[in-house]
Design an enzyme around this catalytic site. Structure first.
Site, PDB file in Angstrom:
ATOM      1  N   HIS A 162      35.833  38.225  35.272  1.00 15.60           N
ATOM      2  CA  HIS A 162      34.796  37.222  35.506  1.00 15.60           C
ATOM      3  C   HIS A 162      34.126  37.467  36.854  1.00 15.60           C
ATOM      4  O   HIS A 162      34.800  37.651  37.876  1.00 15.60           O
ATOM      5  CB  HIS A 162      35.405  35.822  35.456  1.00 15.60           C
ATOM      6  CG  HIS A 162      35.819  35.404  34.082  1.00 15.60           C
ATOM      7  ND1 HIS A 162      36.917  34.625  33.824  1.00 15.60           N
ATOM      8  CD2 HIS A 162      35.260  35.672  32.869  1.00 15.60           C
ATOM      9  CE1 HIS A 162      37.031  34.424  32.523  1.00 15.60           C
ATOM     10  NE2 HIS A 162      36.037  35.053  31.927  1.00 15.60           N
ATOM     11  N   GLU A 165      34.823  35.607  40.152  1.00  9.44           N
ATOM     12  CA  GLU A 165      36.224  35.703  40.563  1.00  9.44           C
ATOM     13  C   GLU A 165      36.485  37.021  41.288  1.00  9.44           C
ATOM     14  O   GLU A 165      37.572  37.591  41.236  1.00  9.44           O
ATOM     15  CB  GLU A 165      37.133  35.537  39.341  1.00  9.44           C
ATOM     16  CG  GLU A 165      36.949  34.177  38.663  1.00  9.44           C
ATOM     17  CD  GLU A 165      37.718  34.022  37.352  1.00  9.44           C
ATOM     18  OE1 GLU A 165      38.495  34.929  37.014  1.00  9.44           O
ATOM     19  OE2 GLU A 165      37.530  33.000  36.684  1.00  9.44           O
ATOM     20  N   HIS A 306      42.852  36.467  37.534  1.00 13.17           N
ATOM     21  CA  HIS A 306      41.701  35.564  37.507  1.00 13.17           C
ATOM     22  C   HIS A 306      41.869  34.583  38.659  1.00 13.17           C
ATOM     23  O   HIS A 306      42.740  34.760  39.512  1.00 13.17           O
ATOM     24  CB  HIS A 306      41.631  34.840  36.162  1.00 13.17           C
ATOM     25  CG  HIS A 306      41.271  35.747  35.020  1.00 13.17           C
ATOM     26  ND1 HIS A 306      40.020  35.762  34.439  1.00 13.17           N
ATOM     27  CD2 HIS A 306      41.998  36.683  34.352  1.00 13.17           C
ATOM     28  CE1 HIS A 306      39.991  36.656  33.463  1.00 13.17           C
ATOM     29  NE2 HIS A 306      41.186  37.227  33.390  1.00 13.17           N
ATOM     30  N   GLU A 365      46.244  33.079  37.509  1.00 14.41           N
ATOM     31  CA  GLU A 365      45.138  32.313  38.081  1.00 14.41           C
ATOM     32  C   GLU A 365      45.404  32.097  39.573  1.00 14.41           C
ATOM     33  O   GLU A 365      46.254  31.298  39.962  1.00 14.41           O
ATOM     34  CB  GLU A 365      44.992  30.972  37.371  1.00 14.41           C
ATOM     35  CG  GLU A 365      44.711  31.078  35.871  1.00 14.41           C
ATOM     36  CD  GLU A 365      43.271  31.457  35.556  1.00 14.41           C
ATOM     37  OE1 GLU A 365      42.466  31.582  36.505  1.00 14.41           O
ATOM     38  OE2 GLU A 365      42.943  31.626  34.365  1.00 14.41           O
TER      39      GLU A 365
END
Length: 395
Positions: A162, A165, A306, A365
């Protein structure tokens, strides 16, 4: 550092001379037929750099070598054109220096140019790293894989699926640099001997899956398709919230693991700055490159970095192996991140990997806040995720 082979020397001798393993020396010179070595042939010595030195009034070559924990012959090797009997105060020589500082510059907005600069710097210093182009982005940027190690355990890590990110790319490159520094300087990361890991693990890293998107977030509009990009961004010229690739497709919704479910329920239903899974699975060159990489190499486990939440996901429809539970428990212990087995999500790289290969896959994450996460969070993010990085290699 480059030296030139001398008659009577051997690769084993150079390994002893500079205190590095023979395997690292071999891997740094994989293009050489060592049975046919000739005088004057260049040899790469990993982890060292040449330093200019002007001889002072109290300088003696023996002591200059001893200060660097090297023998006098190491200095002679890098100064083969020098007439040592004629040296005097003010003479210039080279000294081999073991590098003990990071070359990755993560204190900046980490766009594609920053990444390529750091890849070149790492490869120059550690030529045993293999740099592979696994594909190209929509705009023709190389998607790089960095590969190192000799082991049977094949671990893959990636970052920046992404666009907003992008801090994950700088974190992953910093982790790699720390791994290399400790390995070459007889140090440890969290009590782990990284030199041993080099012999046990084959590490694959794709530090920036989505270079076009990252550049859009950091640098703004490219020359081409600017009107279309603004339209996909809800008529906003601030692209800091952009997650997709340059065609408005979410690359982590592109994989054939119940992709149809995501296609049906995702909003929007057309190219946009986030969440659109594409017209079909694997429609985008970046996703195709990642799928082919995993198909071509029997990875033991994969870790996708991420951002948001300080947690990680590791299950997919009960297809994850028992090993995943053990790894998840250790990741949680080593990092403090929350372990979550299942979430209502499909078509991600981790989902597809687990479904296809029945091997451990993780989506990690990093950090908390609003994407892009600020660089001020980097030290805290790094401190926590270092445990996951090491556990993924060690366990």
């Amino acid at each position: 550092m480059e030296v030139f082979f001398r008659d009577g020397d051997s690769l084993d001798y150079y390994a002893q001379l500079f205190g590095i393993s023979l395997n690292l020396l071999r891997d740094s010179n994989s293009n050489i037929d060592f049975s046919q070595m000739k005088s004057g042939q260049p040899i790469q010595i990993p982890g060292f750099a040449l330093e200019h030195h002007m001889l002072g009034i109290n300088d003696q070559l023996y002591f200059l070598a001893a200060e660097r924990n090297l023998s006098l012959d190491a200095i002679k090797l890098v100064n083969q054109d020098c007439h040592f009997a004629e040296l005097m105060i003010g003479s210039n020589i080279y000294l081999p220096k073991r590098v003990n500082r990071a070359v990755v510059n993560r204190r900046r907005a980490y766009d594609y140019s920053a990444l390529t600069e750091d890849i070149e710097a790492l490869n120059a210093l550690y030529p045993f790293i293999r740099i592979n182009e696994i594909g190209k982005s929509v705009l023709g940027k190389s998607i790089y894989e960095l590969r190192l190690g000799r082991g049977q355990k094949k671990v893959h890590m990636n970052a920046s699926f992404h666009a907003n990110e992008w801090i994950t790319s700088s974190v992953l490159m910093e982790l790699l640099n720390a791994f290399l520094l400790t390995m070459m300087n007889f140090q440890k990361m969290r009590h782990i001997n990284t030199a041993e890991l080099y012999e046990l693990v084959d590490l694959s890293i794709v530090p920036m899956v989505n270079p076009d998107g990252v550049n859009l977030v950091i640098n703004g509009l490219p020359e081409q398709n600017s009107r279309e990009l603004i339209r996909m961004n809800d008529d906003n010229q601030d692209f800091s919230g952009w997650k997709a690739n340059i065609r408005g497709v979410d690359l982590n919704n592109q994989f054939p693991a119940n992709w149809e479910i995501e296609k049906e329920r995702k909003i929007p239903q057309s190219p946009a700055f986030r969440d659109y899974p594409g017209e079909k699975a694997l429609s985008e060159p970046e996703a195709i490159a990642m799928e082919k990489l995993a198909e071509d190499h029997p990875f033991s486990r994969v870790i996708a970095f991420h951002t948001q939440g300080e947690e990680f996901y590791w299950g997919y429809e009960g297809k994850e192996p028992v090993e995943s539970f053990m790894l998840a428990s250790e990741f949680e212990r080593w990092s403090g991140y929350k372990s979550i087995q299942n979430v209502d999500s499909h078509a991600g790289f981790k989902d597809w990997f687990i479904q296809t290969f029945r091997k451990p896959g993780f989506t990690i994450e990093l950090g908390r806040g609003i994407n892009p996460l600020p660089l001020s969070q980097f030290p805290e993010i790094y401190r926590k995720v270092e445990g996951i990085f090491l556990a993924a290699l060690y366990l």
